[in-house]
Design an enzyme around this catalytic site. Sequence first.
Site, PDB file in Angstrom:
ATOM      1  N   MET B 169       0.822  -1.212   0.000  1.00  0.00           N
ATOM      2  CA  MET B 169       0.000   0.000   0.000  1.00  0.00           C
ATOM      3  C   MET B 169       0.856   1.263   0.000  1.00  0.00           C
ATOM      4  SD  MET B 169      -3.059   0.492  -0.508  1.00  0.00           S
ATOM      5  CE  MET B 169      -3.808   2.069  -0.855  1.00  0.00           C
ATOM      6  N   CYS B 170       2.028   1.211   0.634  1.00  0.00           N
ATOM      7  CA  CYS B 170       2.812   2.443   0.687  1.00  0.00           C
ATOM      8  C   CYS B 170       3.333   2.815  -0.700  1.00  0.00           C
ATOM      9  CB  CYS B 170       3.938   2.337   1.711  1.00  0.00           C
ATOM     10  SG  CYS B 170       5.292   1.317   1.171  1.00  0.00           S
ATOM     11  N   THR B 171       3.625   1.789  -1.521  1.00  0.00           N
ATOM     12  CA  THR B 171       4.022   2.069  -2.896  1.00  0.00           C
ATOM     13  C   THR B 171       2.867   2.700  -3.647  1.00  0.00           C
ATOM     14  OG1 THR B 171       5.654   0.305  -3.048  1.00  0.00           O
ATOM     15  CG2 THR B 171       4.605   0.956  -5.086  1.00  0.00           C
ATOM     16  N   ASN B 174       2.124   6.249  -1.951  1.00  0.00           N
ATOM     17  CA  ASN B 174       3.160   7.293  -1.885  1.00  0.00           C
ATOM     18  C   ASN B 174       4.182   7.274  -3.014  1.00  0.00           C
ATOM     19  OD1 ASN B 174       1.972   7.993   0.578  1.00  0.00           O
ATOM     20  ND2 ASN B 174       3.191   6.411   1.609  1.00  0.00           N
TER      21      ASN B 174
END
Lengths: 454, 299
Positions: B169-171, B174
């Site tokens: 999810m961070c990829t 962000n």
Amino acid sequence: MDRYDRQLRLWGKEGQSLLDNANICVVGDESPLLQEVWKNLVLSGVSKFTWMIENTMESSLQEKDLFSCDFITEISALHPSGIRVKRKALASLKGADNSFWFQFSLIIIINCSDSKLLELFNNSDSQYFPPIITTFATGLYGYLHTYLSEPHFIIESHPDNPIPELRLDQPWKELSIYLTKFQVDKMNEFEISELPYPVLLFHCVQMAARNNYKLTSPLLRNELRRWASDTNPTGLNDPNYIEAYRFAHLAFTNEKILIRLNEMIQYGFSMDHLDDPYNRKVIALLKALGEYINREDFPIYPIMGTIPDMSSSTKNYIELKQIYQNEGQKNTKSLQKLLDKEGEEVPFEMIKLFCANLKYLNVIKPTASKLTLLFSSDDDLLRDLLAIQYNLNDIANSGAINMKAASMNSYPTASFMGGVVGQEAIKLITHQYIPLDNIFTYDGLKNETKIFRI
Amino acid sequence: MDCKVLVLGAGGLGCEILKNLTMMRVKEVHIVDMDTIELTNLNRQFLFRDEDINSPKATTAAQYINDRPSLSSRTKVIPYVQDLTNFPTEFFQQFQFIISGLDAIEPRRFVNKVLLQLTKESNYDICIPFIDGGTEGLKGHVKTIIPGFTACWECSLNTLPTQQNTYPMCTVANNPRTLEHIIEYVISVQTSADMDLEDEGQVDTLFQLCKERANQFNIDTKKLNVSYMLGIIKKIVPSVSCTNAMIAASCCNQMMKIYYDLMDFEKDGNFTMINGADGCFTYTFAYDRDPHCAVCSGI
């Protein structure tokens, strides 16, 4: 969405347009196998056919083994604009010249029982033929043979596992400037974690170069681990470090590719006078590539110009990707310049594809000069099938065939072989994916298939 | 052939299987599918025509056979437009063979479980072969399951291709780097879960959101179009008639060999894989039963 959406995802608009424009010569009488082959071709988008049959009269025959009594009409409904079938008498094949064969993308000979017919295609005076597929099915058995009078080149072979190319051992100026500008040693652990892995690898490659020792992938891995443990131990679990360690071997140019390409180039030079326009373009590309590779002191081929996704901040990744892309475009343009001398018109799109797939370039070499050489095969299953197909008494049953299984009525076997023939036809017409080379046998009893070359 | 066969799915494989069974003169075929026909089915589902779009697959396929006297005289076809996991166990008991051309995993696990239970509870009186075909692009497989004798569907669960990449999810949130990341974000964060992907207006809204976000992150949008976007959202698998024909035919030949007693369950391979991308590779082998299989280990 497009009607052909599910197959466009396999061979794209270019492949589909080659299928849409293909003109296929089908030789053989109505049979389950012929009907199955035809169905698959029409579903894939082919609409132009010439049908060579014993009797050109419209058949009103209700063949009990066919899925539909009037299969041409039924099959025609599978194409959004219907299909065109020219019926011609088999007898008119005799004396047909190059210009007759040239109109076809492919010839498919189905369940032929007259070996004399095959002699028409014996390529004794280097006559041009499009690729020829001969096929036969009986009981639980079948075979397919692809006969080529010219090489078949494949630019887009679509490998299952494409291998990226980073060239960190032979960086061009822009790449090396970009990769060094980060000054990894001065970065904090957060900044390091945002770097794409080629930056980390290049950092280690350069450290080794300063110490004057030649790297291999295991040494590079050691170097990388030592550097990370010393300077950034918390980063050992970062995805970019893990990728760098895992893909360290990609830093180096694979010399085997150069060897392979040189073989292809040699092969290209050995070919003169090819009739197929696609082949002439590939030969021109290969000749230009030969010059490209050997024009510098160290041999190098055009770079693919793409990198896979990798752990990184958006900005760093997009910048790095751009550098590879620019170099790819530059290399493609250089190749295009060299190509001008070859005097062959090659569309820029094809040059681009050629460069982007250079590592996977493939060729199926032409088959023996006689189609009838099929009969000299020493494969037991093939020999037994030929004996049944052509009613040859001089070939004894070798026992490769179970007679009960061979005399069984198996529509699915015709359907299986129809699937293989359709698939090979599509590969040959689109020049995508690698066709089988050049005999395929199917044993439905053992659920076994075999490929070998004659 | 004097038997009753159940076909699961009336899609690319289902059409091929139904055609083959008719040509094999199977007396009665029941076919289950709860889907309706779409334009993109027509490159391989040859029992359907443009005017059949939006009709249920099972009934349309059955009608194709039943409407043509030369075919209906050979085979009677009974369609069901419903979820097959709602059938009671007794329903499955009436068949001598079950052939699956489904792509979903759960219904196949369900049928496998039911068939093994039947074999177990009847003390091997009932043993219905379950032949499972699957394709993806130029690849495919056939599994032949003889309940209580060979590996069951559950035993080879781990041979399923790994599900499409899921991105951290961070990829996606962000550090998006690819169009996949962009589309994943738009679909999971910027839109509600009850999006109707058949609605042109809603699809266009999605598409605009993707384009905006890609531009915001400077991601190349050359490849981005509606069909590319939907391919990722719906996890569309490429499909072509030739591979379906090969796999469906292998399924039916397996059935024929069992029917005519040409198969040795102990010795012959029960698992075949095909890949037509490079030459035409096939591999048949005996997949061993898993002694700890949650479904068949007690039988």
